[in-house]
Design an enzyme around this catalytic site. Structure first.
Site, PDB file in Angstrom:
ATOM      1  N   ARG A 131       8.456   3.227   5.410  1.00  0.00           N
ATOM      2  CA  ARG A 131       7.388   3.410   4.421  1.00  0.00           C
ATOM      3  C   ARG A 131       5.667   3.276   4.676  1.00  0.00           C
ATOM      4  O   ARG A 131       4.591   4.022   4.422  1.00  0.00           O
ATOM      5  CB  ARG A 131       7.233   2.745   3.352  1.00  0.00           C
ATOM      6  CG  ARG A 131       8.879   2.700   2.156  1.00  0.00           C
ATOM      7  CD  ARG A 131       8.929   1.386   1.167  1.00  0.00           C
ATOM      8  NE  ARG A 131       7.412   1.413   0.071  1.00  0.00           N
ATOM      9  CZ  ARG A 131       7.158   2.067  -0.755  1.00  0.00           C
ATOM     10  NH1 ARG A 131       7.896   3.497  -1.209  1.00  0.00           N
ATOM     11  NH2 ARG A 131       6.306   1.790  -1.514  1.00  0.00           N
ATOM     12  N   GLY A 165       0.640   5.093  -0.174  1.00  0.00           N
ATOM     13  CA  GLY A 165      -0.714   5.363   0.205  1.00  0.00           C
ATOM     14  C   GLY A 165      -1.504   6.543  -0.288  1.00  0.00           C
ATOM     15  O   GLY A 165      -2.813   6.281  -0.125  1.00  0.00           O
ATOM     16  N   GLU A 167       1.630  -2.773   4.365  1.00  0.00           N
ATOM     17  CA  GLU A 167       2.971  -2.234   3.568  1.00  0.00           C
ATOM     18  C   GLU A 167       4.189  -2.461   4.596  1.00  0.00           C
ATOM     19  O   GLU A 167       4.342  -3.072   6.244  1.00  0.00           O
ATOM     20  CB  GLU A 167       3.418  -0.918   3.731  1.00  0.00           C
ATOM     21  CG  GLU A 167       4.638  -0.257   3.471  1.00  0.00           C
ATOM     22  CD  GLU A 167       5.076  -1.031   2.023  1.00  0.00           C
ATOM     23  OE1 GLU A 167       5.891  -1.531   2.145  1.00  0.00           O
ATOM     24  OE2 GLU A 167       4.454  -0.568   0.999  1.00  0.00           O
ATOM     25  N   CYS A 171       3.213  -0.648 -12.213  1.00  0.00           N
ATOM     26  CA  CYS A 171       4.056   0.440 -13.297  1.00  0.00           C
ATOM     27  C   CYS A 171       5.582   0.873 -14.206  1.00  0.00           C
ATOM     28  O   CYS A 171       6.062   1.225 -13.893  1.00  0.00           O
ATOM     29  CB  CYS A 171       4.442   1.924 -12.512  1.00  0.00           C
ATOM     30  SG  CYS A 171       5.799   1.183 -10.881  1.00  0.00           S
ATOM     31  N   ALA A 226       0.848  -1.314   0.191  1.00  0.00           N
ATOM     32  CA  ALA A 226       0.459  -0.133  -0.068  1.00  0.00           C
ATOM     33  C   ALA A 226       0.835   1.160   0.219  1.00  0.00           C
ATOM     34  O   ALA A 226       0.179   2.508  -0.859  1.00  0.00           O
ATOM     35  CB  ALA A 226      -0.670  -0.029   1.423  1.00  0.00           C
ATOM     36  N   ALA A 227       2.092   1.295   0.041  1.00  0.00           N
ATOM     37  CA  ALA A 227       2.023   2.385   0.618  1.00  0.00           C
ATOM     38  C   ALA A 227       3.048   3.142  -0.380  1.00  0.00           C
ATOM     39  O   ALA A 227       3.617   2.431  -1.948  1.00  0.00           O
ATOM     40  CB  ALA A 227       4.025   2.343   1.395  1.00  0.00           C
ATOM     41  N   LYS A 272      -3.397   5.327  -3.381  1.00  0.00           N
ATOM     42  CA  LYS A 272      -3.692   4.187  -4.083  1.00  0.00           C
ATOM     43  C   LYS A 272      -5.385   4.261  -2.673  1.00  0.00           C
ATOM     44  O   LYS A 272      -6.467   3.491  -3.056  1.00  0.00           O
ATOM     45  CB  LYS A 272      -3.747   3.266  -4.691  1.00  0.00           C
ATOM     46  CG  LYS A 272      -2.621   3.114  -5.719  1.00  0.00           C
ATOM     47  CD  LYS A 272      -2.279   1.891  -6.422  1.00  0.00           C
ATOM     48  CE  LYS A 272      -2.001   2.384  -7.973  1.00  0.00           C
ATOM     49  NZ  LYS A 272      -0.644   3.288  -7.754  1.00  0.00           N
ATOM     50  N   ASP A 318      -1.100  -3.985  -5.751  1.00  0.00           N
ATOM     51  CA  ASP A 318       0.048  -2.889  -6.805  1.00  0.00           C
ATOM     52  C   ASP A 318       1.545  -3.393  -6.419  1.00  0.00           C
ATOM     53  O   ASP A 318       1.953  -2.609  -5.224  1.00  0.00           O
ATOM     54  CB  ASP A 318      -0.045  -1.677  -6.846  1.00  0.00           C
ATOM     55  CG  ASP A 318       0.553  -0.511  -7.439  1.00  0.00           C
ATOM     56  OD1 ASP A 318       0.467  -1.097  -8.491  1.00  0.00           O
ATOM     57  OD2 ASP A 318       0.950  -0.393  -6.269  1.00  0.00           O
TER      58      ASP A 318
END
Length: 452
Positions: free
Chosen positions: A137, A112, A132, A230, A109-110, A114, A177
């Site tokens: 982080r 944050g 996380e 990404c 999650a970090a 999203k 993610d």
């Protein structure tokens, strides 16, 4: 300088598009932000600040803005009125489709962006667990959850396989993610270019598969999981999706609505071939105003009713009789009664969401909403509580102009008249912190560590 092996692979992938892709690196990145819909509307922010230029079509509240407007320096940023977030990075949480009442896990999650997007979609109803693995982080993640005023989020720090043992078939929706080689961010982050290698791509691909294995265990039958990166690397995008589908026949990919500039995923001819990956999407920086991203939406077959309790049971909390100082504060200074489960850690009081899982054995950085500190015969409200409150919830409030708010953020006190006690300090309607009025002076309770 972009790595030669990266360039040769991209030329092979893109063919005639390669030169257009390459020329995109000469173009500046687009600055964007996402309006925090928990705190106000797009129209309100535009009227008050004028930051918003062009809407981002795939994200509610998402807008492009101009660098020279410096939204990160504005008091509205400290009030959590918006989150500065890269446009393409808004797509995964948007496709997750969080709805009020959902149980959701953001597994990686970090920092944050999203998580706070999901939190806004939940509208304070349901449960969001943000995880996380890296403690530093995770701390930044918790700070962003607080700034954006999200009440129903827990922040934890664990390896995915540990969480899988605690929460089998528990979540309605999961966002993965995943950590990746970062190729899609080469234009914005030079360090990603320096760290890139084929070995790192392979390592990331294996790690992503391991993370998805844990996520699959935690998703309830009938639930939805979004996987995103990404990076452009097929091994980490379509390749990871293919391997997961081969090992998990109980999952299938859902069609994703594509917006202008988005492309379908490409059939992967590596370890396996799975035409279904064409249901995934790629966001290309030479086709839209954003960086490189990849998104896949999975659905788990079967059906399991919502609300099945976790293995460790649910958090019991403490009674209101055990925090009478808070009860007195709430009755005097709040116009509403906050719902949830009271948790006490030493002299610190938290409000966890209803039906929150037991926290025993978990590394918890944020156990819901931090209400404040229980002191002898009195209660001192937290900064988190101020940021989570709306104007209509406060018995006493003091609204500042932008210029006045700048001085408040620097720690200045100011003259004021009214009932003595705690005031919710606001900047043009957005909650910013606390002040305490006595003797015609509003004492500044903005945290010293955050002062500008």
């Amino acid at each position: 300088m972009l790595p030669e092996l990266f360039l040769s692979r991209m030329e092979e992938m893109l063919g005639e598009e390669f030169q257009e892709f390459l020329s995109g690196y000469q173009m500046p990145s687009s600055l964007s932000l996402r309006v925090n819909l928990l705190k106000g509307t797009e129209e309100e922010l535009q009227r008050k600040a004028g930051f918003l230029r062009e809407p981002i079509p795939w994200a509610a509240g998402g807008f492009y803005c101009k660098e020279e407007e410096k939204p990160g320096k504005h008091p509205f940023h400290e009030a959590g009125a918006y989150y500065i977030q890269e446009a393409s990075a808004m797509a995964p949480a948007a496709y997750l489709g969080a709805e009020p009442g959902d149980r959701i896990l953001d597994l990686c999650a970090a920092p944050g962006g999203k998580s706070t997007q999901i939190g806004a979609d939940l509208r304070g109803e349901g449960l969001l667990i943000c995880n996380e693995i890296h403690p530093q982080r995770a701390k930044i993640l918790a700070e962003n959850i607080e700034r954006m005023g999200i009440r129903n989020a827990l922040v934890v720090s664990h390896k995915p396989d540990f969480l899988a043992q605690r929460f089998p078939s528990y979540f309605d929706k999961i966002l993965v993610d995943a950590p990746c080689s970062g190729e899609g961010m080469f234009r914005k982050k030079e360090e990603s270019v320096k760290e890139w290698s084929l070995e790192n791509v392979k390592m990331c691909s294996q790690r992503q598969s391991d993370i998805l294995e844990s996520a699959a265990v935690m998703l309830r039958p009938g639930g939805k999981m979004v996987y995103s990166t990404c990076t452009f690397a097929p091994e980490e995008d379509e390749g990871t999706v293919c391997r997961f589908l081969e090992g998990h026949p109980e999952f299938h990919l859902e069609e994703i609505k594509k917006f202008p500039g988005m492309s379908q995923g490409r059939a992967y001819f590596g370890e396996t071939d799975h035409r279904e990956v064409e249901k995934t999407i790629r966001l290309w920086p030479h086709k839209l105003k954003g960086e490189g991203h990849f998104v896949a939406c999975f659905r788990k077959e079967g059906e399991l009713p919502k609300g099945v309790p976790p293995l460790g049971g649910e958090e019991k909390g403490i009674s209101l009789k055990e925090c009478v100082e808070w009860d007195a504060f709430e009755r005097q200074y709040l116009k509403t009664i906050l719902d949830g489960i009271y948790l006490r850690f030493g002299d610190q009081l938290y409000l966890a969401p209803e039906n929150a899982p037991s926290l025993k054995g978990l590394k918890v950085l944020r156990a819901g909403l931090h209400l404040g500190t229980l002191k002898k015969n009195r209660f001192e409200p937290s900064h988190a509580l101020a940021l989570a409150m709306r104007a209509e919830e406060a018995a006493y409030k003091w609204d500042l102009s932008v210029s006045e708010a700048v001085r408040y953020l620097a720690g200045e006190t100011f003259a004021a008249e009214g009932e003595k006690g705690w005031y919710l300090i606001m900047v043009e309607g957005y909650s910013l912190g606390w002040g305490k009025l006595a003797g015609g002076v509003m004492k500044n309770h903005y945290p010293k560590g955050l002062r500008k």
